[in-house]
Design a protein around this motif. Sequence first.
Motif, PDB file in Angstrom:
ATOM      1  N   ASP A  95      16.016   3.678 -15.549  1.00  9.79           N
ATOM      2  CA  ASP A  95      15.492   3.108 -14.311  1.00  9.79           C
ATOM      3  C   ASP A  95      14.993   1.685 -14.514  1.00  9.79           C
ATOM      4  O   ASP A  95      15.037   1.139 -15.623  1.00  9.79           O
ATOM      5  CB  ASP A  95      14.414   4.001 -13.694  1.00  9.79           C
ATOM      6  CG  ASP A  95      13.105   4.026 -14.478  1.00  9.79           C
ATOM      7  OD1 ASP A  95      12.896   3.171 -15.377  1.00  9.79           O
ATOM      8  OD2 ASP A  95      12.266   4.905 -14.189  1.00  9.79           O
ATOM      9  N   ALA A  96      14.507   1.088 -13.443  1.00  8.55           N
ATOM     10  CA  ALA A  96      14.106  -0.322 -13.464  1.00  8.55           C
ATOM     11  C   ALA A  96      12.912  -0.584 -14.372  1.00  8.55           C
ATOM     12  O   ALA A  96      12.653  -1.732 -14.742  1.00  8.55           O
ATOM     13  CB  ALA A  96      13.796  -0.782 -12.041  1.00  8.55           C
ATOM     14  N   ASP A  97      12.200   0.467 -14.753  1.00  4.71           N
ATOM     15  CA  ASP A  97      11.063   0.321 -15.669  1.00  4.71           C
ATOM     16  C   ASP A  97      11.450   0.560 -17.124  1.00  4.71           C
ATOM     17  O   ASP A  97      10.598   0.487 -18.010  1.00  4.71           O
ATOM     18  CB  ASP A  97       9.944   1.289 -15.273  1.00  4.71           C
ATOM     19  CG  ASP A  97       9.345   0.960 -13.918  1.00  4.71           C
ATOM     20  OD1 ASP A  97       9.196  -0.243 -13.621  1.00  4.71           O
ATOM     21  OD2 ASP A  97       9.046   1.902 -13.151  1.00  4.71           O
ATOM     22  N   GLY A  98      12.725   0.889 -17.361  1.00  5.10           N
ATOM     23  CA  GLY A  98      13.179   1.116 -18.722  1.00  5.10           C
ATOM     24  C   GLY A  98      13.048   2.549 -19.198  1.00  5.10           C
ATOM     25  O   GLY A  98      13.186   2.819 -20.398  1.00  5.10           O
ATOM     26  N   VAL A  99      12.798   3.484 -18.286  1.00  6.58           N
ATOM     27  CA  VAL A  99      12.642   4.902 -18.631  1.00  6.58           C
ATOM     28  C   VAL A  99      13.980   5.626 -18.450  1.00  6.58           C
ATOM     29  O   VAL A  99      14.659   5.435 -17.436  1.00  6.58           O
ATOM     30  CB  VAL A  99      11.558   5.574 -17.773  1.00  6.58           C
ATOM     31  CG1 VAL A  99      11.463   7.065 -18.085  1.00  6.58           C
ATOM     32  CG2 VAL A  99      10.213   4.894 -18.006  1.00  6.58           C
ATOM     33  N   VAL A 100      14.322   6.468 -19.435  1.00  7.42           N
ATOM     34  CA  VAL A 100      15.567   7.230 -19.359  1.00  7.42           C
ATOM     35  C   VAL A 100      15.418   8.351 -18.327  1.00  7.42           C
ATOM     36  O   VAL A 100      14.555   9.223 -18.467  1.00  7.42           O
ATOM     37  CB  VAL A 100      15.941   7.827 -20.732  1.00  7.42           C
ATOM     38  CG1 VAL A 100      17.250   8.613 -20.618  1.00  7.42           C
ATOM     39  CG2 VAL A 100      16.076   6.724 -21.782  1.00  7.42           C
ATOM     40  N   VAL A 122      17.593  -3.234 -23.298  1.00  6.66           N
ATOM     41  CA  VAL A 122      17.140  -2.629 -22.046  1.00  6.66           C
ATOM     42  C   VAL A 122      16.458  -3.681 -21.171  1.00  6.66           C
ATOM     43  O   VAL A 122      16.702  -3.763 -19.960  1.00  6.66           O
ATOM     44  CB  VAL A 122      16.183  -1.457 -22.339  1.00  6.66           C
ATOM     45  CG1 VAL A 122      15.598  -0.902 -21.037  1.00  6.66           C
ATOM     46  CG2 VAL A 122      16.910  -0.361 -23.105  1.00  6.66           C
ATOM     47  N   GLU A 123      15.622  -4.483 -21.803  1.00  5.50           N
ATOM     48  CA  GLU A 123      14.945  -5.547 -21.061  1.00  5.50           C
ATOM     49  C   GLU A 123      15.951  -6.511 -20.449  1.00  5.50           C
ATOM     50  O   GLU A 123      15.818  -6.928 -19.286  1.00  5.50           O
ATOM     51  CB  GLU A 123      13.992  -6.300 -21.990  1.00  5.50           C
ATOM     52  CG  GLU A 123      13.232  -7.422 -21.297  1.00  5.50           C
ATOM     53  CD  GLU A 123      12.334  -8.197 -22.258  1.00  5.50           C
ATOM     54  OE1 GLU A 123      11.571  -9.048 -21.770  1.00  5.50           O
ATOM     55  OE2 GLU A 123      12.418  -7.960 -23.476  1.00  5.50           O
ATOM     56  N   ARG A 124      16.984  -6.839 -21.211  1.00  3.16           N
ATOM     57  CA  ARG A 124      18.002  -7.758 -20.707  1.00  3.16           C
ATOM     58  C   ARG A 124      18.743  -7.160 -19.517  1.00  3.16           C
ATOM     59  O   ARG A 124      18.956  -7.833 -18.491  1.00  3.16           O
ATOM     60  CB  ARG A 124      19.002  -8.076 -21.823  1.00  3.16           C
ATOM     61  CG  ARG A 124      20.140  -8.976 -21.382  1.00  3.16           C
ATOM     62  CD  ARG A 124      21.175  -9.128 -22.469  1.00  3.16           C
ATOM     63  NE  ARG A 124      22.340  -9.838 -21.988  1.00  3.16           N
ATOM     64  CZ  ARG A 124      23.526  -9.840 -22.598  1.00  3.16           C
ATOM     65  NH1 ARG A 124      23.693  -9.172 -23.722  1.00  3.16           N
ATOM     66  NH2 ARG A 124      24.545 -10.502 -22.078  1.00  3.16           N
ATOM     67  N   ALA A 125      19.137  -5.871 -19.631  1.00  2.00           N
ATOM     68  CA  ALA A 125      19.873  -5.231 -18.540  1.00  2.00           C
ATOM     69  C   ALA A 125      19.039  -5.184 -17.272  1.00  2.00           C
ATOM     70  O   ALA A 125      19.547  -5.449 -16.171  1.00  2.00           O
ATOM     71  CB  ALA A 125      20.295  -3.827 -18.955  1.00  2.00           C
ATOM     72  N   ASN A 126      17.760  -4.874 -17.410  1.00  2.00           N
ATOM     73  CA  ASN A 126      16.899  -4.781 -16.223  1.00  2.00           C
ATOM     74  C   ASN A 126      16.501  -6.148 -15.681  1.00  2.00           C
ATOM     75  O   ASN A 126      16.109  -6.267 -14.521  1.00  2.00           O
ATOM     76  CB  ASN A 126      15.652  -3.959 -16.545  1.00  2.00           C
ATOM     77  CG  ASN A 126      15.902  -2.469 -16.430  1.00  2.00           C
ATOM     78  OD1 ASN A 126      16.762  -2.040 -15.682  1.00  2.00           O
ATOM     79  ND2 ASN A 126      15.153  -1.678 -17.187  1.00  2.00           N
ATOM     80  N   THR A 127      16.585  -7.169 -16.494  1.00  2.00           N
ATOM     81  CA  THR A 127      16.269  -8.523 -16.035  1.00  2.00           C
ATOM     82  C   THR A 127      17.470  -9.174 -15.356  1.00  2.00           C
ATOM     83  O   THR A 127      17.366  -9.727 -14.265  1.00  2.00           O
ATOM     84  CB  THR A 127      15.810  -9.397 -17.220  1.00  2.00           C
ATOM     85  OG1 THR A 127      14.635  -8.837 -17.803  1.00  2.00           O
ATOM     86  CG2 THR A 127      15.520 -10.822 -16.757  1.00  2.00           C
ATOM     87  N   GLU A 128      18.631  -9.080 -16.002  1.00  2.00           N
ATOM     88  CA  GLU A 128      19.819  -9.746 -15.473  1.00  2.00           C
ATOM     89  C   GLU A 128      20.464  -8.971 -14.324  1.00  2.00           C
ATOM     90  O   GLU A 128      21.111  -9.555 -13.455  1.00  2.00           O
ATOM     91  CB  GLU A 128      20.827  -9.969 -16.597  1.00  2.00           C
ATOM     92  CG  GLU A 128      20.308 -10.898 -17.693  1.00  2.00           C
ATOM     93  CD  GLU A 128      21.360 -11.228 -18.737  1.00  2.00           C
ATOM     94  OE1 GLU A 128      22.556 -10.902 -18.519  1.00  2.00           O
ATOM     95  OE2 GLU A 128      20.995 -11.803 -19.785  1.00  2.00           O
ATOM     96  N   GLN A 129      20.342  -7.655 -14.360  1.00  2.00           N
ATOM     97  CA  GLN A 129      20.848  -6.795 -13.264  1.00  2.00           C
ATOM     98  C   GLN A 129      22.314  -7.085 -12.933  1.00  2.00           C
ATOM     99  O   GLN A 129      22.695  -7.276 -11.785  1.00  2.00           O
ATOM    100  CB  GLN A 129      19.955  -6.948 -12.023  1.00  2.00           C
ATOM    101  CG  GLN A 129      18.507  -6.579 -12.274  1.00  2.00           C
ATOM    102  CD  GLN A 129      17.609  -6.761 -11.079  1.00  2.00           C
ATOM    103  OE1 GLN A 129      18.069  -6.975  -9.948  1.00  2.00           O
ATOM    104  NE2 GLN A 129      16.298  -6.679 -11.282  1.00  2.00           N
ATOM    105  N   GLN A 130      23.124  -7.107 -13.984  1.00  2.00           N
ATOM    106  CA  GLN A 130      24.555  -7.323 -13.821  1.00  2.00           C
ATOM    107  C   GLN A 130      25.300  -6.616 -14.949  1.00  2.00           C
ATOM    108  O   GLN A 130      24.687  -6.042 -15.839  1.00  2.00           O
ATOM    109  CB  GLN A 130      24.870  -8.823 -13.844  1.00  2.00           C
ATOM    110  CG  GLN A 130      24.481  -9.512 -15.145  1.00  2.00           C
ATOM    111  CD  GLN A 130      24.712 -11.010 -15.094  1.00  2.00           C
ATOM    112  OE1 GLN A 130      25.189 -11.556 -14.102  1.00  2.00           O
ATOM    113  NE2 GLN A 130      24.386 -11.692 -16.187  1.00  2.00           N
ATOM    114  N   GLN A 131      26.626  -6.648 -14.895  1.00  2.00           N
ATOM    115  CA  GLN A 131      27.416  -6.032 -15.962  1.00  2.00           C
ATOM    116  C   GLN A 131      27.105  -6.714 -17.292  1.00  2.00           C
ATOM    117  O   GLN A 131      27.043  -7.946 -17.375  1.00  2.00           O
ATOM    118  CB  GLN A 131      28.904  -6.161 -15.648  1.00  2.00           C
ATOM    119  CG  GLN A 131      29.346  -5.390 -14.411  1.00  2.00           C
ATOM    120  CD  GLN A 131      30.724  -5.832 -13.956  1.00  2.00           C
ATOM    121  OE1 GLN A 131      30.984  -7.030 -13.832  1.00  2.00           O
ATOM    122  NE2 GLN A 131      31.594  -4.875 -13.674  1.00  2.00           N
TER     123      GLN A 131
END
Length: 276
Positions: A95-100, A122-131
């Motif tokens: 999720d957006a908070d980094g929780v599985v 995980v931080e990068r994926a939730n920050t960039e919000q792209q592929q």
Amino acid sequence: MRSVYACLLALLVLAVIIGGCLEEEDHATEYQEEMNFILHRSITLINDELTGISQVTDENAMVLSILGLDNTDALDSLKQSLQKYPYARSSLVIDADGVVIAAVPEKYTDTVGLDLSYQPAVERANTEQQQIVSDVFWLVEGFYGISQSSPIFSRDGQYLGYTDITYQPEVMIEQVITPLFANTPYDVWVVETNGRVIYDTTPEEIGRNLFSDPVYQLPGLQEVFFHIVSETSGKTEYTFWDRNWQHLETKTAVWGTAGVYGAEWRIVITRVIRRK
């Protein structure tokens, strides 16, 4: 008369030498063409494979968006997606908070509820919000691998998190490109721009770092490696150990770059030109 014979003999020797040089040059040109073909074909195949994985994670993200992040039917869809890629290891929903929120297959369900927000990937994926195709890192599933992910958005555009497919890059790359250079005199290695070797026809080198591992501290080698990771393509020569780590060899190398969605992998094709 003797002088005539001497001149003829000298011309004959010269012709033999020139012929030998031309033959060597022809072989070198042939090798170079083959190396370039393997390089460019490898880049195409790897990029196609990465693009295909992202298309699947995009589809998974859409299903999760519609059905819910931990919906049983959605998770069944994730399981089916993993079967498309024999080298795929897992698929998580974070999720957006980094929780599985969910994990497949079942052997990774113990990761559900873990807070992975501390992990750079995980931080990068939730920050960039792209592929994204991540760098290699230690996954909570218990192996060094890559998380290739797609963002999940609600119908009204709210960011919910992301889902991924994980795999060990050396397994994926081997399956994709091995047919290109099997039974040839060429070796192939693939490195991230941080120096981490993610594939090598000498398996012992996978996971090593070109800049920090003691085995790569031979004279002139660091300059060559820095050149390779700094430039997207090129050609060079360097001296390194043979596959059995017994003799030094001088190798010619060509390289190019594969990667999509943030990945930047140098694909290096080498051939031994001189043994010491």
